[in-house]
Write a protein that holds these residues in place. Structure first.
Motif, PDB file in Angstrom:
ATOM      1  N   LYS A  93       2.221   1.442   0.199  1.00 58.34           N
ATOM      2  CA  LYS A  93       2.695   2.597  -0.589  1.00 58.34           C
ATOM      3  C   LYS A  93       3.870   2.178  -1.478  1.00 58.34           C
ATOM      4  CE  LYS A  93       1.526   6.076   2.848  1.00 58.34           C
ATOM      5  NZ  LYS A  93       2.063   6.961   3.881  1.00 58.34           N
ATOM      6  N   GLN A  94       4.740   1.363  -0.888  1.00 59.41           N
ATOM      7  CA  GLN A  94       5.926   0.951  -1.652  1.00 59.41           C
ATOM      8  C   GLN A  94       5.499   0.107  -2.861  1.00 59.41           C
ATOM      9  OE1 GLN A  94       8.406   2.525  -0.703  1.00 59.41           O
ATOM     10  NE2 GLN A  94      10.316   1.484  -1.176  1.00 59.41           N
ATOM     11  N   PRO A  96       8.796   6.840  -1.634  1.00 60.38           N
ATOM     12  CA  PRO A  96       7.798   6.359  -2.607  1.00 60.38           C
ATOM     13  C   PRO A  96       7.351   7.452  -3.581  1.00 60.38           C
ATOM     14  CG  PRO A  96       7.218   5.643  -0.394  1.00 60.38           C
ATOM     15  CD  PRO A  96       8.390   6.573  -0.251  1.00 60.38           C
ATOM     16  N   VAL A 147      -4.127   7.560  -0.597  1.00 61.38           N
ATOM     17  CA  VAL A 147      -2.862   6.876  -0.353  1.00 61.38           C
ATOM     18  C   VAL A 147      -2.277   7.210   1.034  1.00 61.38           C
ATOM     19  CG1 VAL A 147      -0.454   6.757  -1.150  1.00 61.38           C
ATOM     20  CG2 VAL A 147      -2.312   6.630  -2.793  1.00 61.38           C
ATOM     21  N   ASN A 198      -3.093   8.503  -8.506  1.00 60.62           N
ATOM     22  CA  ASN A 198      -1.636   8.579  -8.621  1.00 60.62           C
ATOM     23  C   ASN A 198      -1.163   7.926  -9.916  1.00 60.62           C
ATOM     24  OD1 ASN A 198       0.329   9.522  -6.302  1.00 60.62           O
ATOM     25  ND2 ASN A 198      -1.568   8.877  -5.315  1.00 60.62           N
ATOM     26  N   GLU A 201      -0.117  11.880  -1.520  1.00 62.24           N
ATOM     27  CA  GLU A 201      -0.881  11.223  -0.464  1.00 62.24           C
ATOM     28  C   GLU A 201      -2.303  11.753  -0.328  1.00 62.24           C
ATOM     29  OE1 GLU A 201       1.206  10.393   3.070  1.00 62.24           O
ATOM     30  OE2 GLU A 201       2.662   9.202   1.935  1.00 62.24           O
ATOM     31  N   ALA A 242      -5.031   5.931  -4.887  1.00 62.26           N
ATOM     32  CA  ALA A 242      -4.032   5.106  -5.583  1.00 62.26           C
ATOM     33  C   ALA A 242      -4.248   5.201  -7.089  1.00 62.26           C
ATOM     34  CB  ALA A 242      -4.161   3.667  -5.111  1.00 62.26           C
ATOM     35  N   TRP A 293      -2.554   4.678   3.819  1.00 59.12           N
ATOM     36  CA  TRP A 293      -2.015   3.330   3.616  1.00 59.12           C
ATOM     37  C   TRP A 293      -0.769   3.063   4.459  1.00 59.12           C
ATOM     38  CZ3 TRP A 293      -2.015   1.673  -2.254  1.00 59.12           C
ATOM     39  CH2 TRP A 293      -3.344   1.521  -2.672  1.00 59.12           C
ATOM     40  N   ARG A 335       3.138   1.617   4.926  1.00 61.15           N
ATOM     41  CA  ARG A 335       4.330   1.851   4.126  1.00 61.15           C
ATOM     42  C   ARG A 335       4.525   0.774   3.052  1.00 61.15           C
ATOM     43  NH1 ARG A 335       9.624   4.649   4.211  1.00 61.15           N
ATOM     44  NH2 ARG A 335      10.728   3.358   2.762  1.00 61.15           N
ATOM     45  N   LEU A 338       4.665   9.365  -3.621  1.00 62.27           N
ATOM     46  CA  LEU A 338       3.250   9.308  -3.991  1.00 62.27           C
ATOM     47  C   LEU A 338       2.521  10.551  -3.496  1.00 62.27           C
ATOM     48  CD1 LEU A 338       2.719   5.627  -2.887  1.00 62.27           C
ATOM     49  CD2 LEU A 338       2.780   6.414  -5.257  1.00 62.27           C
TER      50      LEU A 338
END
Lengths: 316, 242
Positions: A146-147, A91, A138, A102, A95, A99, A141, A143, A93
């Motif tokens: 996140k995806q 992903p 994030v 990001n 972490e 969110a 969260w 998976r 991101l």
């Protein structure tokens, strides 16, 4: 610099990439029309991720060339990346950040003006049902979430082409189905070209208008899923019922439409030659005393077509 | 420049969040020790002594080292590097954004400690008038702290570019910094007595100011070399394959 014109969003010619003595991408020639969803199918280590890296200009080809939106990936990688979005193997991101942070960061990376950035973040997070959780870190969260966020990041700046490297890998079936639905909706709304690699063949069948099958770096087949299915094995018909006697089977075998048949678990499975009609065969069965309850005509699934391609001997 | 600032602000944000509450406590302890405790103990000497120049050259080094290993090795370890490289950001913006953030972090906290230390000294040793750094000392502290921050950041980026993990980068960086600290000291001690005395005589003859300026010049050269090496080694394809 003027943007080159191209009817194809992605175009490669004899693209090759070696890692030492190993040829990971071997003579791949592809043409993906703009606005289509292209599925790149292949087993692990087939060269799918390397192809994406080559298309994004993250790796240089050993030989051959690749163009994305008319830009040469080797010499104009920056131009390609400016117009592309990517969800790669992970992903990707941050972490420790929320969110919203990001997406805010990547919105700034793509130089989206403040108000447009904020509106777009709200639009995407709302659509993906993440808006209420935008202030959460994030790293906490699941998976699947996140995806979803990574998909939002990939399309945040409204790219003309999106690379999705196994977007549903590692997700449970429910999360994968939900993400697929989101993808279908987003792709339809954003009308972009999507280059999707996946192991999930039903996913490819559902999402892609065009698929390519790669094995050991070599492109084995390219075309619409229907064509690939048609090119793999003959159409079949499955008949449920009773009274499938030996005599009836013998008579069926003599018919020119029938390439082969077998009775398995009380079901009669007939392999047809080309697009032969089923009606005369059913009539013959009834005439011979069989009780027919259900008739289903089916073609090979994309999975069967894929497995059949994988089973072929390499040409090298 | 906008792209560099975008990366820099993201990096700074991550640095400040690094380690959670423990990380923030460590920063507070840092400021408390070098901004309150030591100045309180030393009194006016904290501001007037040339020793503070050594302190404020060393502090950014330590601060930068604590975050710079994470620059690329951390992104690689957390699988965010490839996504960052797949963005439209130019190579230079990524490199200078990360360098700038580490320097801003290390140098910034050193400056905070310096200002707090100045306040502490004045509160602890108040005699009716403000105690300030002399202009020369202030300039020397600013220059030396920037140079050492840049040196640590340059060396750290070079190592972080190729390290597989943050731990590996930290270990390599620690070894190099230990070498940089102890090799000159051990080297001077290894010199024959006469040669050592001659060296110190020559340095003393040049004056302290000239000696400090020479050190600054050497620092600037080392920084320039490290920066050039980092720019040369930053290649997207190499970063992906590493």
């Amino acid at each position: 610099m003027a943007q080159p014109n191209s009817t194809y969003a992605i175009h490669t010619e004899s693209l090759c990439r070696d890692f030492g003595a190993l040829r990971v991408v071997n003579d791949v020639s592809l043409a993906v029309p703009a606005g289509s969803v292209f599925g790149f199918l292949g087993p692990n280590g087939a060269g799918k991720t390397t192809t994406i890296r080559l298309l994004l200009g993250l790796l240089e080809p050993t030989s051959g060339r690749a163009e994305v939106l008319g830009f040469d990936s080797r010499t104009q990688g920056g131009e390609v990346r400016t117009r592309a979005g990517a969800l790669l193997e992970f992903p990707g991101l941050y972490e420790r950040l929320t969110a919203e942070d990001n997406l805010e960061f990547y919105g700034r990376v793509w130089r989206m003006p403040g108000p447009e950035r904020a509106a777009r973040i709200k639009e995407l997070l709302t659509h993906l049902e993440l808006w209420d959780r935008r202030k959460e870190i994030v790293g906490t969260w699941s998976r699947g979430m996140k995806q979803k966020l990574a998909v939002a990041r990939a399309i945040l700046h409204r790219p003309k082409v999106i690379f999705l490297d196994e977007p549903t890998a590692g997700l449970d079936p429910v999360a994968a189905a939900a993400l697929r639905e989101d993808l279908i909706g987003l792709v339809a709304r954003e009308s972009v070209t999507v280059f999707l690699t996946t192991h999930n063949l039903s996913e490819a069948e559902r999402l892609c208008g065009l698929v390519g099958v790669i094995r050991q770096g070599r492109l084995l087949a390219v075309g619409p899923p229907d064509d690939l299915r048609a090119g793999s094995g003959r159409p079949q018909v499955e008949i449920e019922g009773s009274g499938f006697t030996e005599e009836a089977m013998e008579k069926l075998r003599e018919q020119p439409e029938v390439a082969g048949l077998e009775v398995r678990d009380g079901r009669l499975q007939i392999e047809l030659r080309d697009d032969a009609s089923v009606a005369p065969l059913v009539r013959l069965l009834v005439y011979e005393g069989a009780a027919v309850e259900e008739v289903r005509k089916r073609r090979a699934s994309l999975e069967e077509a894929f497995l059949s391609l994988m089973a072929e001997e390499p040409h090298d | 420049m906008t792209d560099t600032l975008t990366v820099l602000s993201k990096e700074l944000r991550e640095m400040l969040l690094q380690g959670g509450r423990r990380g923030k406590t460590a920063l507070l302890v840092f400021v408390a020790v070098f901004g309150v405790f030591l100045p309180w103990q030393s009194g006016r000497y904290w501001v007037t002594s040339p020793i503070s120049l050594i302190y404020f050259s060393w502090l950014p080094l330590m601060q930068v080292i604590s975050v710079i290993a994470d620059a690329f090795a951390g992104e690689r370890e957390r699988h965010t590097l490839e996504t960052l490289l797949a963005s439209r950001l130019p190579d230079r913006a990524i490199l200078f954004g990360k360098l700038g953030a580490a320097i801003a972090y290390g140098w910034g906290f050193t400056m905070v400690a310096m200002v707090v230390g100045l306040i502490t000294t004045n509160v602890a040793s108040w005699d009716g008038e403000l105690t300030m750094y002399s202009p020369g000392m202030a300039a020397a502290i600013l220059a030396s702290s920037i140079l050492t921050a840049l040196m640590a950041a340059g060396a750290g980026i070079l190592i972080s570019l190729r390290a597989a993990t943050v731990r590996q980068a930290q270990q390599t960086l620690g070894l190099i910094m230990m070498g940089l600290t102890f090799v000159p000291i051990l080297g001077i001690q290894a010199l024959p007595h006469d040669m050592r005395r001659e060296l110190f005589t020559q340095l003393a003859a040049g004056g302290t100011v000239n000696f400090v300026l020479l050190l600054f010049l050497l620092g600037a050269i080392v920084d320039a070399v490290l920066l050039a090496a980092a720019m040369a080694r930053f290649r997207r394809s190499r970063l992906i394959l590493d």
